[in-house]
Design an enzyme around this catalytic site. Structure first.
Site, PDB file in Angstrom:
ATOM      1  CE1 TYR A 249      27.810 112.187   2.626  1.00 22.80           C
ATOM      2  CE2 TYR A 249      29.650 109.870   3.825  1.00 22.80           C
ATOM      3  CZ  TYR A 249      28.546 110.597   3.031  1.00 22.80           C
ATOM      4  OH  TYR A 249      28.248 109.885   1.710  1.00 22.80           O
TER       5      TYR A 249
ATOM      6  CD  GLU B  69      26.808 107.016   2.857  1.00 20.80           C
ATOM      7  OE1 GLU B  69      27.617 107.676   2.774  1.00 20.80           O
ATOM      8  OE2 GLU B  69      26.209 106.820   2.369  1.00 20.80           O
TER       9      GLU B  69
ATOM     10  CG  ASP C 227      29.394 113.747  -0.775  1.00 27.08           C
ATOM     11  OD1 ASP C 227      28.754 114.664  -1.853  1.00 27.08           O
ATOM     12  OD2 ASP C 227      29.168 112.708  -1.725  1.00 27.08           O
TER      13      ASP C 227
ATOM     14  CB  CYS D 273      22.016 119.486 -14.980  1.00 26.81           C
ATOM     15  SG  CYS D 273      21.595 120.067 -13.597  1.00 26.81           S
TER      16      CYS D 273
ATOM     17  CE1 TYR E 157      42.899 107.155   2.773  1.00 27.16           C
ATOM     18  CE2 TYR E 157      41.833 105.753   1.809  1.00 27.16           C
ATOM     19  CZ  TYR E 157      42.437 106.904   1.654  1.00 27.16           C
ATOM     20  OH  TYR E 157      42.858 107.740   1.043  1.00 27.16           O
TER      21      TYR E 157
END
Length: 373
Positions: free
Chosen positions: A141, A58, A159, A221, A103
């Site tokens: 999150y 994650e 998310d 879907c 990051y």
């Protein structure tokens, strides 16, 4: 004419659907059982989840694609198979292994979090939201994703995929980011008590493979019959987003310095701030305005008394909040090494350093221009 559900009515409908074993969560779980993605960090049906692997994946997946993360995840797991192993690792080794994922504050917090879990929690991740949120680098999150996937507890992990699915399912036309609270309320109302971990991963998969940003595959879907945006013909227009302001541009001059042995000078960036703790090619400050001239930039050079040559062209790199443009100068030191804050590295050993992507671009530009010249 498009018909919009009121937010409260939509949330009540979501809650009613979640209470039914064959409602929307049940339909999604049935679809997931047949079409779930096979991912390096995902556990097979019946297998007990490892919170360490869930947490590691994650953190890596934030602002990064699944395809990019796969090899990094496997490498980390091979080198540091448990959170205690990662806690005992040298930070420089962690940063080097992370290089290319971007990051970089995530990598520093990853290491800090591992140390806290190993030293204060006996190597076990907390199984409560409060406990997870107390750890470095874990926000709302990530805490929800770990609670759901690792501990199979009902939690709302929001998310971009989930926001998109919810905006279409309930035809929420208010633009992001202002619509985030109502989208979260819709998502929270649907989280089932049965198999919440699988449900959370199913939502991720639905958004990634079916309810895609462009050309959603509505015919495949499991929620197509309930999707308000599909009924109104606006699925591809959602979620609406507030127009972003253009990114500002910062510019700098980079000094690629070598010594008589051919070693290249690097230095470490400050621990706090952008690319904190990473290795870098020395540069002038990153500022708005034109790239500084060599005459005005000499005070920022890594060593005095070096003859610098400005290379043609420039290097460009995109950060989250700004564009970066760099001109590159090259020079050779009169002797071997020098500079108290400099690390001298052989060109064939540069890849082993914790170099962020923008610095790799600068070095490649310099090496290419030298070879071409």
């Amino acid at each position: 004419m498009a018909v919009r559900l009121s937010p409260k009515a939509g949330i009540k409908a979501d809650q009613a659907a979640a209470d039914q074993p064959d409602g929307l969560p049940g339909l999604l779980l049935g679809w997931y059982d047949q079409h779930r993605r096979v991912l390096p960090w995902r556990f097979a049906p019946g297998e007990v989840a490892d919170p360490y692997r869930v947490w590691l994946s994650e953190i890596m997946l934030q602002q990064t694609t699944v395809a990019t993360v796969g090899p990094y995840f496997q490498n980390f797991l091979g080198r540091w198979p448990t959170v205690k192993d990662l806690a005992a690792a040298d930070l420089d080794d962690v940063l080097r292994a992370w290089a290319g994922l971007g990051y970089y504050a995530r990598a520093r917090n990853l290491h800090k979090c591992a140390i806290v879990v190993a030293s204060q929690h006996g190597g076990r991740f907390p199984d409560t939201e409060e406990g997870l949120l107390s750890l470095p680098g874990i926000g709302a999150y990530t805490a929800a994703a770990i609670l759901a996937i690792a501990f199979d507890k009902p939690a709302t992990a929001m998310d971009g995929n989930v926001e998109r699915v919810m905006s279409r399912l309930r035809a929420v036309t208010d633009p992001l980011p202002a619509s985030k609270p109502i989208l979260r309320a819709h998502a929270a109302a649907l989280v089932p008590a049965r198999r919440p971990g699988d449900y959370t991963q199913a939502l991720f998969d639905l958004g990634a493979t079916i309810c895609a940003p462009r050309k959603p595959r509505c015919i495949l879907c499991p929620w197509t019959a309930a999707c308000e945006a599909r009924k109104q013909g606006i699925a591809e227009d959602l979620p609406a987003k507030t127009a972003k302001a253009p990114k500002p541009t910062r510019r700098a001059l980079a000094f690629v310095l070598s010594d008589v042995r051919g070693l290249v000078a690097l230095r470490r960036r400050p621990e706090k701030g952008l690319l904190g703790g990473m290795m870098e090619v020395p540069t002038t400050p990153w500022e708005a305005g034109p790239v500084p001239s060599l005459a005005t930039a000499r005070s920022h050079a890594p060593l005095p008394g070096v003859d610098w040559t400005l290379l043609p062209g420039s290097v460009r790199h995109t950060f989250t909040h700004f564009e970066f443009e760099i001109r590159v100068v090259v020079g050779r030191a009169a002797g071997a090494g020098g500079g108290a804050d400099l690390l001298w590295v052989a060109p064939d050993a540069l890849e082993a350093q914790a170099l962020p992507t923008v610095m790799i671009k600068i070095l490649r530009h310099a090496l290419y221009q030298r070879a071409d010249g």
